[in-house]
Design an enzyme around this catalytic site. Structure first.
Site, PDB file in Angstrom:
ATOM      1  N   SER A   1       0.846  -1.197   0.000  1.00 34.02           N
ATOM      2  CA  SER A   1       0.000   0.000   0.000  1.00 34.02           C
ATOM      3  C   SER A   1       0.878   1.242   0.000  1.00 34.02           C
ATOM      4  O   SER A   1       2.013   1.225   0.475  1.00 34.02           O
ATOM      5  CB  SER A   1      -0.881  -0.009   1.250  1.00 34.02           C
ATOM      6  OG  SER A   1      -1.473   1.253   1.477  1.00 34.02           O
TER       7      SER A   1
ATOM      8  N   TYR B   1      -1.218  -2.072  10.043  1.00 32.26           N
ATOM      9  CA  TYR B   1      -1.333  -2.263   8.593  1.00 32.26           C
ATOM     10  C   TYR B   1      -0.110  -1.694   7.878  1.00 32.26           C
ATOM     11  O   TYR B   1       0.481  -2.356   7.014  1.00 32.26           O
ATOM     12  CB  TYR B   1      -2.607  -1.579   8.106  1.00 32.26           C
ATOM     13  CG  TYR B   1      -2.868  -1.713   6.627  1.00 32.26           C
ATOM     14  CD1 TYR B   1      -3.312  -2.919   6.090  1.00 32.26           C
ATOM     15  CD2 TYR B   1      -2.690  -0.626   5.770  1.00 32.26           C
ATOM     16  CE1 TYR B   1      -3.568  -3.037   4.726  1.00 32.26           C
ATOM     17  CE2 TYR B   1      -2.945  -0.739   4.419  1.00 32.26           C
ATOM     18  CZ  TYR B   1      -3.385  -1.949   3.900  1.00 32.26           C
ATOM     19  OH  TYR B   1      -3.627  -2.066   2.550  1.00 32.26           O
TER      20      TYR B   1
END
Length: 296
Positions: free
Chosen positions: A167, A180
């Site tokens: 990401s 995350y």
């Protein structure tokens, strides 16, 4: 022209020689190749699997939701695609061994692995239960390591391609996303290490840093207590469609790139983080004060 590495790999004397899977009704760049996409019962994983099928690949679908996975498989089969599916939690190594076994039993080989399955969050670090942090981190790290570890002997035979889905939030961190971001940054560094350790195998190791993407309506992330909540709001004009992202992932695989950063925002984060890190931190701190809902 397809990358020669997919075709010119020597087959070890001990390897079982198998026929390549018959191409789908559609012909394309990936015809004759076998791909496994984890977390492909929905979202970006499903659309990536669909694009692979459209380009001729035989695809192994995976997910934890048996009903949703079955629906996706049936949809693909109705379209004439060569697919099988396997319910497996990719944070369980035994389940990953069964997942890879499904691919080999169905198609006899494995050429492409895309580790897409992961869990995200909407919670500040100080509020998170330790077990929730571990759950998010495990899904991103072990959910990448375990499928790859089980698939490595077969990818070595084909000099295949491995793509870790990361990401843009791994590039510079993101408030309310500590676990995350840590997990996505970890897999990027893992890819670099494996590129060095396994250079002799000819396997391609790449990372795709995905930006803001349109989500399925039922998409959920974990809050501080581990309960599923809707993903944070993102302006639609900032979002790419799942199909657009899937096509970029396939282009990344075709070119056997080391890193692909999706979206202008992602490219800007790379630029600022590399050359103006203090400016990047100032921007994030300012948005926390003025646009707190952006992270929550």
């Amino acid at each position: 022209m397809r990358d020669a590495a997919f075709f010119e790999a020597p087959v070890p004397a001990t390897a079982r020689v198998v026929a390549r899977p018959r191409a789908n009704a559609q012909t394309g760049y990936f015809a004759g190749l076998v791909a496994l996409v984890t977390g492909s019962e929905s979202g970006i994983g499903r659309e990536t699997a669909r694009c692979l099928c459209q380009q001729g690949a035989a695809v192994v679908l995976n997910g934890r939701n048996a009903e949703q996975l079955s629906q996706t498989r049936q949809e693909f089969e109705a379209a004439g695609y060569a697919v099988v599916s396997c319910v497996a939690d990719v944070t369980d190594y035994a389940a990953c061994e069964a997942l890879i076994a499904t691919a080999i039993q169905a198609f006899g080989q494995l050429d492409i692995l895309i580790t897409n399955a992961s869990i995200s969050q909407r919670a500040y670090f100080a509020d998170m239960a330790p077990d929730v942090f571990r759950q998010v981190l495990d899904s991103n790290v072990y959910g990448t390591v375990y499928p790859l570890k089980a698939a490595l002997p077969y990818l070595t035979r084909t000099r295949g391609s491995v793509t870790f889905i990361s990401s843009i939030s791994a590039l510079n961190g993101m408030p309310s996303g500590s676990a995350y971001c840590a997990g996505k940054a970890a897999v990027a560094n893992l890819a670099h290490t494996l590129r060095l350790e396994l250079a002799h195998t000819g396997i391609h190791f790449g990372v795709v840093h995905i930006g803001f993407t349109q989500n399925d309506p039922n998409k959920r992330v974990l809050d501080a207590a581990g309960l599923p909540v809707p993903i944070a709001h993102r302006p639609p004009r900032w979002q790419k469609s799942q199909t657009e992202v899937a096509r970029i992932i396939l282009r990344h695989i075709r070119r056997r790139r080391q890193r692909t950063v999706i979206s202008a925002l992602g490219q800007l984060i790379v630029l600022v983080h590399t050359y103006f890190p203090r400016l990047g931190d100032w921007i994030v701190l300012t948005t926390i004060r003025r646009l707190r809902h952006f992270y929550e």
